[in-house]
Scaffold this motif. Structure first.
Motif, PDB file in Angstrom:
ATOM      1  N   GLY A  19      -1.383 -10.188   7.856  1.00  0.00           N
ATOM      2  CA  GLY A  19      -0.536  -8.876   7.984  1.00  0.00           C
ATOM      3  C   GLY A  19      -0.779  -8.335   6.405  1.00  0.00           C
ATOM      4  N   ILE A  20      -0.525  -8.751   5.328  1.00  0.00           N
ATOM      5  CA  ILE A  20      -0.362  -8.288   3.932  1.00  0.00           C
ATOM      6  C   ILE A  20      -1.782  -8.046   3.902  1.00  0.00           C
ATOM      7  CG2 ILE A  20      -0.247  -8.849   1.679  1.00  0.00           C
ATOM      8  CD1 ILE A  20       2.206 -10.789   2.326  1.00  0.00           C
ATOM      9  N   THR A  21      -2.844  -8.837   4.132  1.00  0.00           N
ATOM     10  CA  THR A  21      -4.132  -8.255   3.599  1.00  0.00           C
ATOM     11  C   THR A  21      -4.498  -7.009   4.410  1.00  0.00           C
ATOM     12  OG1 THR A  21      -4.855 -10.753   3.406  1.00  0.00           O
ATOM     13  CG2 THR A  21      -6.434  -9.421   3.900  1.00  0.00           C
ATOM     14  N   PHE A  22      -4.320  -7.124   5.740  1.00  0.00           N
ATOM     15  CA  PHE A  22      -4.613  -5.857   6.665  1.00  0.00           C
ATOM     16  C   PHE A  22      -3.967  -4.218   5.917  1.00  0.00           C
ATOM     17  CE2 PHE A  22      -5.467  -8.497  10.377  1.00  0.00           C
ATOM     18  CZ  PHE A  22      -7.056  -8.557  10.202  1.00  0.00           C
ATOM     19  N   LEU A  23      -2.468  -4.529   5.446  1.00  0.00           N
ATOM     20  CA  LEU A  23      -1.852  -3.551   4.884  1.00  0.00           C
ATOM     21  C   LEU A  23      -2.437  -3.168   3.804  1.00  0.00           C
ATOM     22  CD1 LEU A  23       1.712  -4.244   5.652  1.00  0.00           C
ATOM     23  CD2 LEU A  23       0.646  -2.410   6.377  1.00  0.00           C
ATOM     24  N   LEU A  24      -2.858  -4.006   2.755  1.00  0.00           N
ATOM     25  CA  LEU A  24      -3.544  -3.619   1.447  1.00  0.00           C
ATOM     26  C   LEU A  24      -4.805  -3.225   1.803  1.00  0.00           C
ATOM     27  CD1 LEU A  24      -2.238  -6.787  -0.660  1.00  0.00           C
ATOM     28  CD2 LEU A  24      -1.456  -4.577  -0.554  1.00  0.00           C
ATOM     29  N   LEU A  25      -5.656  -3.694   2.796  1.00  0.00           N
ATOM     30  CA  LEU A  25      -7.000  -3.041   2.861  1.00  0.00           C
ATOM     31  C   LEU A  25      -6.771  -1.685   3.425  1.00  0.00           C
ATOM     32  CD1 LEU A  25      -8.898  -6.157   4.386  1.00  0.00           C
ATOM     33  CD2 LEU A  25      -9.437  -4.764   2.420  1.00  0.00           C
ATOM     34  N   HIS A  26      -5.921  -1.269   4.232  1.00  0.00           N
ATOM     35  CA  HIS A  26      -5.695  -0.041   4.837  1.00  0.00           C
ATOM     36  C   HIS A  26      -5.119   0.927   3.550  1.00  0.00           C
ATOM     37  CE1 HIS A  26      -4.105   3.512   6.834  1.00  0.00           C
ATOM     38  NE2 HIS A  26      -3.059   3.297   6.357  1.00  0.00           N
ATOM     39  N   TYR A  27      -4.197   0.394   2.885  1.00  0.00           N
ATOM     40  CA  TYR A  27      -3.780   0.997   1.475  1.00  0.00           C
ATOM     41  C   TYR A  27      -4.861   1.476   0.726  1.00  0.00           C
ATOM     42  CZ  TYR A  27       0.056   3.041  -0.924  1.00  0.00           C
ATOM     43  OH  TYR A  27       1.154   3.771  -1.690  1.00  0.00           O
TER      44      TYR A  27
ATOM     45  N   MET B 142      -7.559  -0.856  10.203  1.00  0.00           N
ATOM     46  CA  MET B 142      -6.817  -1.776   9.381  1.00  0.00           C
ATOM     47  C   MET B 142      -5.292  -1.758   9.863  1.00  0.00           C
ATOM     48  SD  MET B 142      -8.627  -4.142   8.115  1.00  0.00           S
ATOM     49  CE  MET B 142     -10.413  -4.083   8.250  1.00  0.00           C
ATOM     50  N   LEU B 143      -4.714  -0.496  10.103  1.00  0.00           N
ATOM     51  CA  LEU B 143      -3.446  -0.087  10.288  1.00  0.00           C
ATOM     52  C   LEU B 143      -2.850  -0.638  11.551  1.00  0.00           C
ATOM     53  CD1 LEU B 143      -1.085   0.910   8.909  1.00  0.00           C
ATOM     54  CD2 LEU B 143      -1.309   3.076   9.778  1.00  0.00           C
ATOM     55  N   LEU B 144      -3.642  -0.489  12.324  1.00  0.00           N
ATOM     56  CA  LEU B 144      -3.281  -0.792  13.930  1.00  0.00           C
ATOM     57  C   LEU B 144      -3.210  -2.278  13.869  1.00  0.00           C
ATOM     58  CD1 LEU B 144      -2.733  -0.067  16.638  1.00  0.00           C
ATOM     59  CD2 LEU B 144      -5.158  -0.075  17.153  1.00  0.00           C
ATOM     60  N   ALA B 145      -4.314  -3.098  13.121  1.00  0.00           N
ATOM     61  CA  ALA B 145      -4.594  -4.735  13.047  1.00  0.00           C
ATOM     62  C   ALA B 145      -3.115  -4.912  12.275  1.00  0.00           C
ATOM     63  CB  ALA B 145      -5.524  -5.106  12.678  1.00  0.00           C
ATOM     64  N   ALA B 146      -2.799  -4.318  11.132  1.00  0.00           N
ATOM     65  CA  ALA B 146      -1.382  -4.758  10.571  1.00  0.00           C
ATOM     66  C   ALA B 146      -0.270  -4.509  11.272  1.00  0.00           C
ATOM     67  CB  ALA B 146      -1.417  -4.048   9.107  1.00  0.00           C
TER      68      ALA B 146
END
Length: 123
Positions: free
Chosen positions: A113-121, A1-5
């Motif tokens: 981007g927000i979604t991917f960051l939150l999923l990663h976090y 997820m972080l790479l996608a973000a």
């Protein structure tokens, strides 16, 4: 997820550097082709306003690039979320007040981007 973000952050930053260029340096030339519904006789009188808007887009792009350079992973996420949030809010406001297309071009990538960051976090 972080790479996608991070990929989305780069895309959003590039878009906003493009908006900077378009609004600050190409408002009376190339922008006429992009903003076809904007009255052609208003490009010259609004050149200064567009340049100011372009400068703000440049600040957003710079903040997104800066977020990618932060070494502390938590702060990198916080700063990324802040700048993506600014872009998303501006895109939602633009879609509500100017053109629905702004949502797709500006707000949607930022929200992804927000979604991917939150999923990663949080995962």
């Amino acid at each position: 997820m972080l790479l996608a973000a991070k990929f989305i952050i780069v895309v959003v930053a590039i878009l906003h550097f493009y908006f900077l260029w378009l609004e600050m340096f190409a408002w009376t030339t190339k922008a006429k082709k992009v903003f076809r519904s904007f009255p052609e006789d208003l490009f010259e009188p609004t050149k200064t306003l567009a340049a100011n808007q372009g400068l703000y887009n440049g600040f957003l792009a710079a903040g997104l690039v800066w977020s990618l350079l932060i070494q502390d992973s938590s702060w990198q996420v916080y700063v990324s979320l802040f700048f993506l949030g600014c872009v998303a809010i501006a895109g939602i406001y633009g879609a509500a007040t100017a053109s629905k297309k702004i949502f797709t071009v500006q707000a949607l990538p930022a929200l992804l981007g927000i979604t991917f960051l939150l999923l990663h976090y949080f995962l």
